[in-house]
Design a protein around this motif. Structure first.
Motif, short mmCIF file in Angstrom:
data_model
loop_
_atom_site.label_atom_id
_atom_site.label_comp_id
_atom_site.label_asym_id
_atom_site.label_seq_id
_atom_site.Cartn_x
_atom_site.Cartn_y
_atom_site.Cartn_z
N UNK A 146 31.80 37.66 39.53
CA UNK A 146 31.99 38.80 40.43
C UNK A 146 32.40 38.32 41.82
N UNK A 147 31.72 37.26 42.30
CA UNK A 147 32.06 36.72 43.62
C UNK A 147 33.48 36.17 43.63
N UNK A 148 33.85 35.53 42.51
CA UNK A 148 35.20 34.96 42.44
C UNK A 148 36.25 36.06 42.53
N UNK A 149 36.07 37.13 41.73
CA UNK A 149 37.05 38.22 41.75
C UNK A 149 37.04 38.95 43.10
N UNK A 150 35.84 39.07 43.69
CA UNK A 150 35.77 39.73 44.99
C UNK A 150 36.51 38.92 46.05
N UNK A 151 36.24 37.60 46.05
CA UNK A 151 36.86 36.74 47.07
C UNK A 151 38.37 36.58 46.86
N UNK A 152 38.82 36.79 45.61
CA UNK A 152 40.25 36.64 45.33
C UNK A 152 40.95 37.98 45.12
N UNK A 153 40.23 39.05 45.39
CA UNK A 153 40.82 40.39 45.31
C UNK A 153 41.84 40.55 46.43
N UNK A 154 43.06 41.04 46.12
CA UNK A 154 44.08 41.20 47.17
C UNK A 154 43.60 42.04 48.35
N UNK A 155 42.83 43.10 48.07
CA UNK A 155 42.34 43.95 49.15
C UNK A 155 41.36 43.18 50.03
N UNK A 156 40.47 42.40 49.39
CA UNK A 156 39.51 41.60 50.16
C UNK A 156 40.23 40.58 51.03
N UNK A 157 41.23 39.94 50.45
CA UNK A 157 41.98 38.92 51.19
C UNK A 157 42.72 39.55 52.37
N UNK A 158 43.35 40.71 52.10
CA UNK A 158 44.07 41.39 53.17
C UNK A 158 43.13 41.83 54.28
N UNK A 159 41.95 42.33 53.92
CA UNK A 159 40.98 42.75 54.93
C UNK A 159 40.54 41.58 55.80
N UNK A 160 40.41 40.41 55.16
CA UNK A 160 40.04 39.23 55.94
C UNK A 160 41.14 38.85 56.92
N UNK A 161 42.38 39.18 56.57
CA UNK A 161 43.52 38.80 57.40
C UNK A 161 44.00 39.93 58.31
#
Length: 507
Positions: free
Chosen positions: A121-136
Motif C-alpha cells: 500500500x505504501x509503495x503504491x501510495x508513494x508511486x501514485x501519480x497524484x501523490x507524486x504530483x502533489x509532492x511537486x
C-alpha cells in the motif's frame, strides 16, 4: 490433510487476514492467533527459547519491508523455505504433525501478509501519480511563476534536480553495490581461508570457542550450530568494516570509492549527452540517465517540472556539472561517514546482507546430528543424506543417563554399534534402540551414523568435556559426566597439534 482441506484452510486464513488488514484488530483473528500460540506452547514446552528460532522469520520479513519495494511472490516462497528449515532443525528434538506444520506456516504467513500489505500500500501510495504530483506542487508553481516572469535560474534548477532526483538514485546505487563489494574485499583479505570453505569455517569456529573459553558458548554452539555460525560470520563482517585502513575504516573507504566511481561515471554521461542534439532539458537529462542505466535507477516521474526551465541545454549542463563539483566532497563524506555501532545498522539496511551472502557462498548444510549436535559436513542444501566424520560426546548436547542423570561421554557411532536405548521427544518418551535410530522419523533416517566402537571423539571435544564438565552439566540441568582418566591428560597443545594435522593448517 487432503488437497481440498488445505485449500479450505488456506481460504479461511486468507479471508481472515484480509478482514484483519481492514481493521487490523478483530476478535476472529485474535482467536486464531491464540489457538496457534497455545499449540506452540503445548508442543514446545520442553524446548528452550534459543532452540525455537521462528522469530527469525519476523526479522526476515522486517528486513524486506525496510527496503520499501513492491511486493513479489518470491518473498513468501523464501519465507516458507525458512519456516521449513527451522522446523527441520527443531524436529530432531520434537516430532511435528503435518497439521502443526500447516498451522505454524499459516500463522507466520498471516503475520507477514499484514506487513507485506502495508508495504505494498505504501509503495503504491508513494508511486501514485497524484501523490507524486502533489509532492511537486510547489515546484511546479515556482517554475510556472519563473516562466511567467521570464526569470532564469538555471543553477537553482540544477541544484534541485541533483538534490531531489540524482542524490537518492546515487544513494540507492551505492547501497546495491556495497554488499557485494564487502564480500569481495573480505574474500581477498586475511579472512579468505576461514571463508573459503565449510572446512576452514568450521576450524575458525572451534578456535573462536577456544578464545572465548566459556561453557555458555560451547553450549550454544552444540544446541544451535547455524545461529552460532551466522553470528560469528556477522561479527567478522563488522570487525572487517570497522578495521582501520590508512586512517579510515574499511567501510568508509569502500563507500568513498564507490561514490567516487558513480560521480565519475555521471560526469562522463553528462559530457556524452552534451554531444547529442537535445532540444530541451528533459531530453538532455533522459540521455544522461540512459547512459547510466546500468549504474543508476532514476525516478523520471519528476522530469516534468524541469521542462519549464527556459535556459539552454548547454547552460544547464554546465551548471549541473558545477553543482556536482561543489557538492562532491560533501556527498562522499555524508555517505561514507559511519563508525562503531552505526556500522551494524548501516549494513542491516543493505539489499544484500554481506554475512548472509558469505554463508550462502560456502553452501553449508546447517543440519545437526540428532544425538550429539555435530553439524553435517555435506555441502549445499540439495542433499538428502547427512553425515559427519567424527561425532562429539553426546553429553555436550545434553544427553544423559536417566538413572544417574550424568552426562554421556559416549559418541554416536559407539552407541549405534551397541545395545543401548534412548528416549526423547521424538520417541514420545518411549525407549528406542540406538542401532534402530533411523526408524524414529524422517530426520533421524536422513542421518548416516555407522556403528563403530573403534571411533572416538576428537581430542578437541574430549578436552572441552573435561574443562567444562561442571558448567555444561549445570547448563544442561544434569550431573557432571564420568570423564575417562585418559581424557584428563589431554592438553591444549595436544589438541592444537591434532587440529593442525586434520586441517593441514598452522594454528
Amino acid at each position: 490433510m487432503s488437497g481440498e482441506e488445505l485449500k479450505d484452510k488456506f481460504s479461511e486464513m486468507w479471508e481472515n487476514t484480509l478482514k484483519n488488514l481492514e481493521g487490523f484488530e478483530k476478535p476472529q483473528k485474535a482467536a486464531i492467533k491464540d489457538e496457534i500460540e497455545r499449540k506452540l506452547i503445548g508442543s514446545m514446552q520442553n524446548i528452550k527459547p534459543e532452540d525455537a528460532k521462528l522469530t527469525d522469520c519476523d526479522k526476515h520479513v522486517s528486513s524486506i519491508v525496510k527496503q520499501r519495494k513492491c511486493y513479489s511472490d518470491i518473498y513468501c516462497d523464501e519465507l516458507l523455505r525458512r519456516i521449513e528449515d527451522h522446523l527441520e532443525r527443531v524436529s530432531k528434538m520434537i516430532k511435528f504433525t503435518d497439521t502443526f506444520r500447516v498451522d505454524i506456516a499459516m500463522h507466520i504467513l498471516a503475520r507477514a501478509a499484514k506487513k507485506f500489505q502495508k508495504m505494498q500500500d505504501d509503495y503504491f501510495h508513494n508511486n501514485n501519480p497524484i501523490t507524486i504530483l502533489n509532492k511537486q506542487k510547489s515546484t511546479y508553481e515556482k517554475r510556472f511563476l519563473d516562466v511567467y516572469y521570464r526569470r532564469t535560474k538555471s543553477k537553482e534548477f540544477a541544484e534541485e534536480l541533483f538534490s531531489s532526483v540524482l542524490k537518492p538514485a546515487m544513494k540507492s546505487s551505492m547501497d546495491n553495490r556495497l554488499g557485494p563489494e564487502i564480500v569481495t574485499k573480505m574474500r581477498e583479505s586475511f579472512l579468505s581461508n576461514e571463508l573459503s570453505s565449510r572446512r576452514y569455517l568450521h576450524l575458525a569456529l572451534l578456535l573462536d570457542l577456544k578464545e572465548k573459553d566459556n561453557a555458555q558458548s560451547y553450549y550454544n554452539y552444540s544446541r544451535d550450530y547455524k545461529t552460532y555460525m551466522t553470528n560469528w560470520v556477522e561479527e567478522q563482517v563488522l570487525k572487517f568494516c570497522n578495521s582501520d585502513n590508512n586512517g579510515e575504516t574499511n567501510l568508509n573507504n569502500m563507500t568513498s570509492n564507490i561514490m567516487e566511481e558513480i560521480l565519475r561515471e555521471f560526469r562522463n554521461a553528462v559530457s556524452t549527452a552534451e554531444q547529442k542534439p537535445n532540444t530541451d532539458i528533459k531530453s538532455f537529462f533522459s540521455e544522461v540517465c540512459d547512459s547510466m542505466k546500468n549504474l543508476l535507477v532514476v525516478d523520471r516521474s519528476t522530469f516534468g517540472s524541469y521542462n519549464l526551465c527556459t535556459e539552454s541545454v548547454q547552460n544547464f549542463s554546465n551548471d549541473l556539472k558545477l553543482v556536482v563539483e561543489d557538492l562532491e566532497s560533501q556527498l562522499i563524506k555524508e555517505f561514507s561517514s559511519c563508525e562503531g555501532d552505526d556500522v551494524k545498522g548501516r549494513l542491516s539496511k543493505l539489499p544484500l546482507q554481506p554475512h548472509k551472502q558469505l554463508i550462502e557462498s560456502i553452501l553449508f548444510c546447517g543440519n545437526q546430528c540428532p544425538f550429539c549436535g555435530e553439524p553435517c559436513e555435506n555441502g549445499g542444501r540439495g542433499h538428502t543424506e547427512h553425515q559427519c566424520e567424527v561425532h562429539k560426546p553426546q553429553g555436550l548436547n545434553t544427553y544423559r543417563f536417566i538413572d544417574t542423570e550424568k552426562l554421556l561421554c559416549e559418541v554416536c557411532t559407539t552407541n549405534v554399534a551397541g545395545n543401548l536405548k534412548f528416549r526423547d521427544h521424538d520417541t514420545n518418551g518411549e525407549w528406542h534402540p540406538f542401532k534402530d535410530y533411523r526408524s524414529v522419523n524422517n530426520y533421524y533416517a536422513s542421518w548416516t551414523i555407522p556403528g563403530d566402537t573403534t571411533l572416538e571423539a576428537s581430542s578437541y571435544w574430549r578436552w572441552v568435556s573435561c574443562r567444562f564438565n561442571e558448567e555444561l552439566a549445570e547448563l544442561s540441568k544434569a550431573k557432571p559426566a564420568d570423564i575417562p582418566h585418559s581424557w584428563r591428560k589431554i592438553t591444549w597443545e595436544d589438541v592444537k597439534k591434532d587440529l593442525e594435522k586434520i586441517y593441514n593448517k598452522k594454528i
